[in-house]
Write an enzyme that holds these catalytic residues in place. Structure first.
Site, PDB file in Angstrom:
ATOM      1  N   PHE A 116       5.323 -14.806 -24.999  1.00  0.00           N
ATOM      2  CA  PHE A 116       5.667 -15.585 -23.740  1.00  0.00           C
ATOM      3  C   PHE A 116       5.932 -17.003 -23.861  1.00  0.00           C
ATOM      4  CE2 PHE A 116       5.390 -17.168 -19.197  1.00  0.00           C
ATOM      5  CZ  PHE A 116       6.560 -16.212 -18.771  1.00  0.00           C
TER       6      PHE A 116
ATOM      7  N   ALA B 257       4.963 -19.599 -22.123  1.00  0.00           N
ATOM      8  CA  ALA B 257       3.849 -20.258 -21.929  1.00  0.00           C
ATOM      9  C   ALA B 257       2.420 -20.094 -22.665  1.00  0.00           C
ATOM     10  CB  ALA B 257       3.290 -20.140 -20.388  1.00  0.00           C
ATOM     11  N   LYS B 258       2.455 -19.101 -23.554  1.00  0.00           N
ATOM     12  CA  LYS B 258       1.434 -18.734 -24.418  1.00  0.00           C
ATOM     13  C   LYS B 258       1.073 -19.819 -25.368  1.00  0.00           C
ATOM     14  CE  LYS B 258       0.370 -14.738 -22.329  1.00  0.00           C
ATOM     15  NZ  LYS B 258       1.128 -14.848 -21.222  1.00  0.00           N
ATOM     16  N   PRO B 259      -0.171 -19.822 -25.970  1.00  0.00           N
ATOM     17  CA  PRO B 259      -0.348 -20.922 -26.944  1.00  0.00           C
ATOM     18  C   PRO B 259       0.809 -20.667 -28.200  1.00  0.00           C
ATOM     19  CG  PRO B 259      -2.437 -20.141 -26.315  1.00  0.00           C
ATOM     20  CD  PRO B 259      -1.255 -19.249 -25.732  1.00  0.00           C
TER      21      PRO B 259
END
Length: 369
Positions: free
Chosen positions: A188, A190-192
């Site tokens: 996704f 927004a994940k790192p």
């Protein structure tokens, strides 16, 4: 200021990402193209596991993991109550029963004592068969896998690592995504390690599980796509997303170091005014979020907003309090998790967060208190 500055990341990586995208558009291999297999191999090497099987999203990754382990209707799967809904949702999707457990107040991750108590309670009741534990690497910090592995061995349970937020985290130099019998992650945005849409992956330690996962992600495929040997899903990582992720993976270690630097600045400046994140000895966080515990949260958020500083609350509602799980039996108390829902606040975190914006966040919080 953006909470997570994805536009700044794209500006920094624009040339190689655009080149990757152009190559996919030129070849026209949009489904399971070369880039998918290449990315899977590189990510497996980074995490330190035998195999990586990509899929359409992080929720599917968890469901595929449960399906591969044979989790079914009479099974109990233990999961922290302080997490994103998907961690528990997938248990119900495969017909099993989620059993919620409390979390540690300092790390936010599953509490081993609460887990042990829940397992024993389910055994004593005798209605469900304890079968697996889903541990979540919340906010980027790996769960206490040395303890969890011992508990799972004691009770003959599968250990599933939900490292959707954990990529980049470590325990004694062993990377998140490598601790479970089977592990999952999400891409996704927004994940790192995020793509420009949805995506996910499942990590396994043996080739046979990987082959089963590849079948399950493609309608239970056998020798070809019209030979269906089991019930599966339609869950594939798009080639375009794999191409983007290849370039993001190439700089991921450097970005994680930058996140670490920002986290250290936050902690050094804010530890006297708020409760800053606790990182146990030997652990490294991937810093998916920088989450503090604060008093007067609503007033602080309003003050931050007025100061031009975004913030987020992960999570305001525990899983055992969700309407969807209103009929689910609870076997332990959730005192830590319930308290955390009223205290946690996540601050802007991105490898591309400028020093000026960091100081703006710090000043806004200090001025409030």
């Amino acid at each position: 200021m953006d909470f997570i500055d994805l536009a700044a990341q794209y500006r920094a990586l624009k040339q190689p990402i655009d080149k990757r995208i152009e190559h996919v558009l030129t070849t026209g291999q949009y489904i399971l193209g070369y880039e998918v297999a290449d990315f899977e191999a590189q990510l497996a090497d980074y995490v330190g596991v035998k195999s990586c099987v990509s899929c359409a999203n992080g929720t599917d990754a968890l469901q595929l993991a449960l399906m591969a382990l044979g989790i079914k209707s009479d099974h109990a799967v233990f999961v922290p109550t302080f997490t994103f809904f998907a961690s528990a949702e997938v248990i119900s999707l495969v017909g099993a029963t989620p059993v919620f457990v409390d979390v540690c107040p300092d790390t936010f991750n599953v509490c081993s004592d609460s887990l042990q108590a829940a397992i024993e309670a389910v055994h004593e009741e005798g209605k469900l068969v304890p079968k697996a534990v889903i541990a979540v690497d919340l906010f980027g910090l790996p769960a206490n896998y040395p303890k969890l592995q011992k508990i799972c061995e004691q009770h003959n349970l599968h250990l599933i690592e939900d490292s959707a937020q954990g990529m980049g985290g470590e325990i004694n130099s062993k990377k998140a995504g490598s601790f479970g019998d089977i592990s999952t992650t999400s891409f996704f945005p927004a994940k790192p390690l995020g793509c420009y849409g949805d995506g996910g992956a499942v990590f396994s330690k043996d080739s046979s599980t990987a082959e089963l996962l590849r079948s399950l992600r493609l309608h239970g495929k056998g020798k070809d796509k019209y030979d269906n040997v089991r019930i599966g899903l339609n869950s594939r990582l798009d080639t375009l997303q794999a191409a983007i992720l290849l370039e993001k993976l190439a700089v991921f270690s450097l970005e994680r170091q930058r996140r670490e630097q920002i986290a250290r600045v936050y902690t050094a400046e804010l530890s006297e005014v708020v409760d800053t994140p606790y990182i146990p000895a030997g652990y490294t966080s991937g810093w998916a979020q920088y989450t503090v515990k604060v008093e007067h949260r609503e007033k602080l958020q309003a003050h931050l907003k007025a100061s031009g500083v975004p913030s987020m609350v992960y999570y305001q509602t525990c899983m055992h309090q969700q309407t969807a799980f209103a009929q689910t039996n609870n076997y332990v108390e959730f005192s830590s998790a319930e308290k955390l829902t009223g205290l946690v606040l996540s601050l802007p975190m991105s490898p591309y967060l400028t020093e000026q914006d960091q100081q703006k966040v710090i000043y806004a919080i200090k001025s409030f208190y």
